[in-house]
Design an enzyme around this catalytic site. Structure first.
Site, PDB file in Angstrom:
ATOM      1  N   HIS A 307      -7.020   0.246   4.527  1.00  0.00           N
ATOM      2  CA  HIS A 307      -6.571  -0.769   3.582  1.00  0.00           C
ATOM      3  C   HIS A 307      -6.744  -0.235   2.175  1.00  0.00           C
ATOM      4  O   HIS A 307      -7.696   0.498   1.908  1.00  0.00           O
ATOM      5  CB  HIS A 307      -7.372  -2.072   3.759  1.00  0.00           C
ATOM      6  CG  HIS A 307      -6.655  -3.243   3.198  1.00  0.00           C
ATOM      7  ND1 HIS A 307      -6.708  -3.569   1.863  1.00  0.00           N
ATOM      8  CD2 HIS A 307      -5.832  -4.141   3.785  1.00  0.00           C
ATOM      9  CE1 HIS A 307      -5.952  -4.636   1.665  1.00  0.00           C
ATOM     10  NE2 HIS A 307      -5.412  -5.001   2.801  1.00  0.00           N
ATOM     11  N   ASP A 364      -4.222  -6.945  10.469  1.00  0.00           N
ATOM     12  CA  ASP A 364      -3.098  -6.861  11.399  1.00  0.00           C
ATOM     13  C   ASP A 364      -3.457  -6.228  12.724  1.00  0.00           C
ATOM     14  O   ASP A 364      -2.658  -6.228  13.647  1.00  0.00           O
ATOM     15  CB  ASP A 364      -1.953  -6.077  10.752  1.00  0.00           C
ATOM     16  CG  ASP A 364      -1.241  -6.923   9.731  1.00  0.00           C
ATOM     17  OD1 ASP A 364      -1.206  -8.147   9.933  1.00  0.00           O
ATOM     18  OD2 ASP A 364      -0.737  -6.377   8.745  1.00  0.00           O
TER      19      ASP A 364
HETATM   20  N1  CMC Z   1      -4.285   6.452  10.102  1.00  0.00           N
HETATM   21  C1  CMC Z   1      -4.649   7.722   9.805  1.00  0.00           C
HETATM   22  N2  CMC Z   1      -4.969   8.152   8.568  1.00  0.00           N
HETATM   23  C2  CMC Z   1      -4.929   7.240   7.582  1.00  0.00           C
HETATM   24  C3  CMC Z   1      -4.573   5.907   7.802  1.00  0.00           C
HETATM   25  C4  CMC Z   1      -4.246   5.516   9.121  1.00  0.00           C
HETATM   26  N3  CMC Z   1      -3.893   4.246   9.385  1.00  0.00           N
HETATM   27  N4  CMC Z   1      -4.616   5.216   6.630  1.00  0.00           N
HETATM   28  C5  CMC Z   1      -4.977   6.107   5.703  1.00  0.00           C
HETATM   29  N5  CMC Z   1      -5.185   7.327   6.275  1.00  0.00           N
HETATM   30  C6  CMC Z   1      -5.673   8.537   5.585  1.00  0.00           C
HETATM   31  C7  CMC Z   1      -4.567   9.176   4.771  1.00  0.00           C
HETATM   32  O1  CMC Z   1      -3.847  10.147   5.519  1.00  0.00           O
HETATM   33  C8  CMC Z   1      -5.370   9.781   3.642  1.00  0.00           C
HETATM   34  O2  CMC Z   1      -5.986  10.958   4.141  1.00  0.00           O
HETATM   35  P1  CMC Z   1      -6.235  12.226   3.156  1.00  0.00           P
HETATM   36  O3  CMC Z   1      -7.183  11.733   2.105  1.00  0.00           O
HETATM   37  O4  CMC Z   1      -6.792  13.278   4.045  1.00  0.00           O
HETATM   38  O5  CMC Z   1      -4.859  12.568   2.611  1.00  0.00           O
HETATM   39  C9  CMC Z   1      -6.483   8.775   3.390  1.00  0.00           C
HETATM   40  O6  CMC Z   1      -6.672   8.125   4.661  1.00  0.00           O
HETATM   41  C10 CMC Z   1      -6.153   7.734   2.314  1.00  0.00           C
HETATM   42  O7  CMC Z   1      -4.923   7.100   2.681  1.00  0.00           O
HETATM   43  P2  CMC Z   1      -3.842   6.571   1.638  1.00  0.00           P
HETATM   44  O8  CMC Z   1      -2.520   6.472   2.322  1.00  0.00           O
HETATM   45  O9  CMC Z   1      -3.923   7.395   0.377  1.00  0.00           O
HETATM   46  O10 CMC Z   1      -4.426   5.136   1.321  1.00  0.00           O
HETATM   47  P3  CMC Z   1      -3.619   3.940   0.673  1.00  0.00           P
HETATM   48  O11 CMC Z   1      -4.614   3.063   0.030  1.00  0.00           O
HETATM   49  O12 CMC Z   1      -2.498   4.461  -0.173  1.00  0.00           O
HETATM   50  O13 CMC Z   1      -2.933   3.218   1.935  1.00  0.00           O
HETATM   51  C11 CMC Z   1      -2.556   1.801   3.766  1.00  0.00           C
HETATM   52  C12 CMC Z   1      -3.404   2.061   2.516  1.00  0.00           C
HETATM   53  C13 CMC Z   1      -2.889   0.406   4.322  1.00  0.00           C
HETATM   54  C14 CMC Z   1      -1.058   1.798   3.388  1.00  0.00           C
HETATM   55  C15 CMC Z   1      -2.846   2.898   4.827  1.00  0.00           C
HETATM   56  O14 CMC Z   1      -4.209   2.859   5.201  1.00  0.00           O
HETATM   57  C16 CMC Z   1      -1.954   2.780   6.057  1.00  0.00           C
HETATM   58  O15 CMC Z   1      -0.838   3.317   6.075  1.00  0.00           O
HETATM   59  N6  CMC Z   1      -2.415   2.031   7.119  1.00  0.00           N
HETATM   60  C17 CMC Z   1      -1.594   1.787   8.277  1.00  0.00           C
HETATM   61  C18 CMC Z   1      -0.637   0.640   7.992  1.00  0.00           C
HETATM   62  C19 CMC Z   1      -1.320  -0.713   7.997  1.00  0.00           C
HETATM   63  O16 CMC Z   1      -2.105  -1.031   8.892  1.00  0.00           O
HETATM   64  N7  CMC Z   1      -0.986  -1.542   6.997  1.00  0.00           N
HETATM   65  C20 CMC Z   1      -1.481  -2.919   6.937  1.00  0.00           C
HETATM   66  C21 CMC Z   1      -2.332  -3.165   5.742  1.00  0.00           C
HETATM   67  S1  CMC Z   1      -3.193  -4.747   5.920  1.00  0.00           S
HETATM   68  C22 CMC Z   1      -1.955  -5.909   5.737  1.00  0.00           C
HETATM   69  C23 CMC Z   1      -1.627  -6.089   4.306  1.00  0.00           C
HETATM   70  O17 CMC Z   1      -2.467  -6.680   3.585  1.00  0.00           O
HETATM   71  O18 CMC Z   1      -0.534  -5.653   3.905  1.00  0.00           O
END
Ligand code: CMC
Length: 428
Positions: A307, A364
């Protein structure tokens, strides 16, 4: 603690005020930075940028705190109802009994939609994703209520738009589903409460008796409360930014629905179940998928994990996990996907990759399992999220208008070509 930050650039020093929120969160106010220095800040994804001050929702991602108007999500999920939470978010206070009765009566009165909306619905091919249909139907309200186009018209007119959209959204959501499966639509039953009415419109078939299961209606009410607001997320920010151009409430919420649709936001609940189904069909090897998620050459991510703001746990996920167990046992549903979900959660929580990056199950991860047990089809999961998030979008839009916030218009740093001469087509 200082209430001024100092920025030094090219030997010059600039003082920037520090503002503090009611929960002692601090921010450097850069609103005059460009005028003072010619500089802007850059922050892709707005990871460190506050777009507004707000008194709707407080969220502490480190401590896993979520409060609507000061009330904890745990208390609200246990003691309140979705419509009461909607009132709280939109009007800022918990309603007194007579206020709540009037609010509920107003919403019940407006559940019906103009018959011509059925013609719009008929234009969507069967199999249309219900999120696209929902956002279009919400936007179509601008045509049926043109007085809603001017958000500054009057408080009464704005409030009427608020009541109408809250009342009609369950009708639209159920109709979007009926259209997708090619069934005739059901009209609202105003003798029922908000969630029961939605469930009946969604599931009743012309040739069969349908009685709403109170366990399902209660579980839905709780899920909607958990989704009702989440401060400046992608869809709420979309609603605010669209509304900042003085677009109507309906146009702004319609845009918010589209923002919610993506799998990184509300679309994650659909993606979670699809992922769990794939793992099951592939033999249920949880470790294989944990490894895929960690592999930087593989685009696979564990959906429902991680998240932007929660870095310890998502308080909504805790409530939902318990609710999933309750609902499944009350309904007598045995879902093998729940076992895969639990195995995946356990494996990830003990894996350094996820621990180091503070990746925990989000809201989710378990909501889809409950929706499935309730009989809601997968492609409707994000529509359910939209139904829950509606009061939050309304509250965010209303607050933005009441604060008279300026039009949202970020800047950029241009990194394209410098000026060049236009060549004729033969010279290229
Ligand atoms: N699986 C594997 N690796 C992950 C995941 C995941 N679900 N989420 C983040 N990472 C890794 C990412 O690859 C990165 O690694 P590194 O530092 O080595 O490059 C690190 O963790 C940070 O990730 P980020 O994408 O920079 O983090 P963010 O804050 O931009 O993204 C997120 C947050 C929710 C979009 C992301 O965690 C994600 O894609 N999760 C899966 C989709 C999901 O479940 N979304 C629902 C969010 S809750 C409902 C809502 O409120 O919208």
């Amino acid at each position: 603690m200082s209430n001024v930050a100092e920025l030094k650039v090219d030997g010059k020093s600039y003082e920037l005020p520090i503002i503090e929120g009611s929960e002692k969160e601090r921010a450097i106010d850069i609103s005059k930075l460009r005028a003072q220095s010619g500089l802007i800040t850059i922050d892709p994804g707005f990871k460190n940028t506050g777009s507004t001050t707000s008194s709707i929702t407080f969220l502490d991602g480190e401590q896993g705190i979520l409060r609507y108007r000061g009330y904890s999500i745990e208390d609200l999920a246990e003691k309140s109802s979705f419509l009461e939470v909607a009132y709280l978010l939109i009007y800022g206070v918990l309603p007194k009994k007579d206020e709540f009765d009037t609010f509920k009566r107003d919403i019940t009165t407006h559940t019906l939609v103009h018959e011509d909306i059925k013609k719009i619905l008929d234009g969507f091919p069967s199999n249309s994703h219900p999120m696209g249909t929902l956002s279009s139907l919400v936007c179509s309200l601008t045509a049926f209520y043109p007085e809603s186009l001017d958000p500054n018209r009057s408080w009464e007119a704005t409030n009427m738009s608020i009541i109408r959209i809250l009342a009609k959204m369950p009708t639209f959501a159920a109709w979007a589903y009926k259209n997708e499966v090619g069934h005739p639509v059901n009209y609202p039953d105003n003798s029922l409460d908000y969630c029961s009415n939605f469930l009946k419109m969604m599931f009743a078939l012309p040739a069969e008796q349908y009685d709403v299961d109170p366990v399902v209606a209660d579980a839905l009410d709780k899920l909607l409360i958990l989704h009702a607001d989440h401060e400046q997320n992608c869809s709420a920010s979309t609603v605010r930014i669209v509304g900042s151009s003085k677009a109507s409430l309906y146009a702004s919420v319609s845009a918010g629905i589209n923002a919610l649709w993506g799998p990184l936001h509300g679309g994650a609940n659909q993606a979670v179940i699809e992922m769990l189904e794939n793992i099951k069909a592939d033999g249920g090897d949880v470790k294989k998928y944990i490894d895929k998620a960690k592999d930087k050459d593989d685009s696979f991510r564990l959906m429902g994990f991680g998240h932007r703001v929660y870095k310890n746990f998502d308080p909504r996920a805790r409530i939902i996990k318990k609710a999933a167990d309750d609902v499944l046992s009350k309904l007598g549903v045995q879902d093998p996907v729940l076992d895969i979900a639990k195995g995946l959660e356990e494996a990830a929580l003990n894996d350094d990759y996820f621990v180091e990056r503070k990746l925990y199950p989000n809201v989710d991860f378990y909501s889809g399992i409950i929706y499935r047990a309730m009989g809601i089809p997968t492609e409707m999961f994000t529509v359910m999220f939209a139904l829950g998030r509606l009061p939050g979008w309304i509250a965010q839009w209303k607050e933005m208008r009441e604060n008279n916030e300026p039009i949202g218009r970020p800047r950029q740093i241009y990194v394209g070509s410098n000026q060049r001469t236009y060549p004729s087509i033969d010279e290229r």
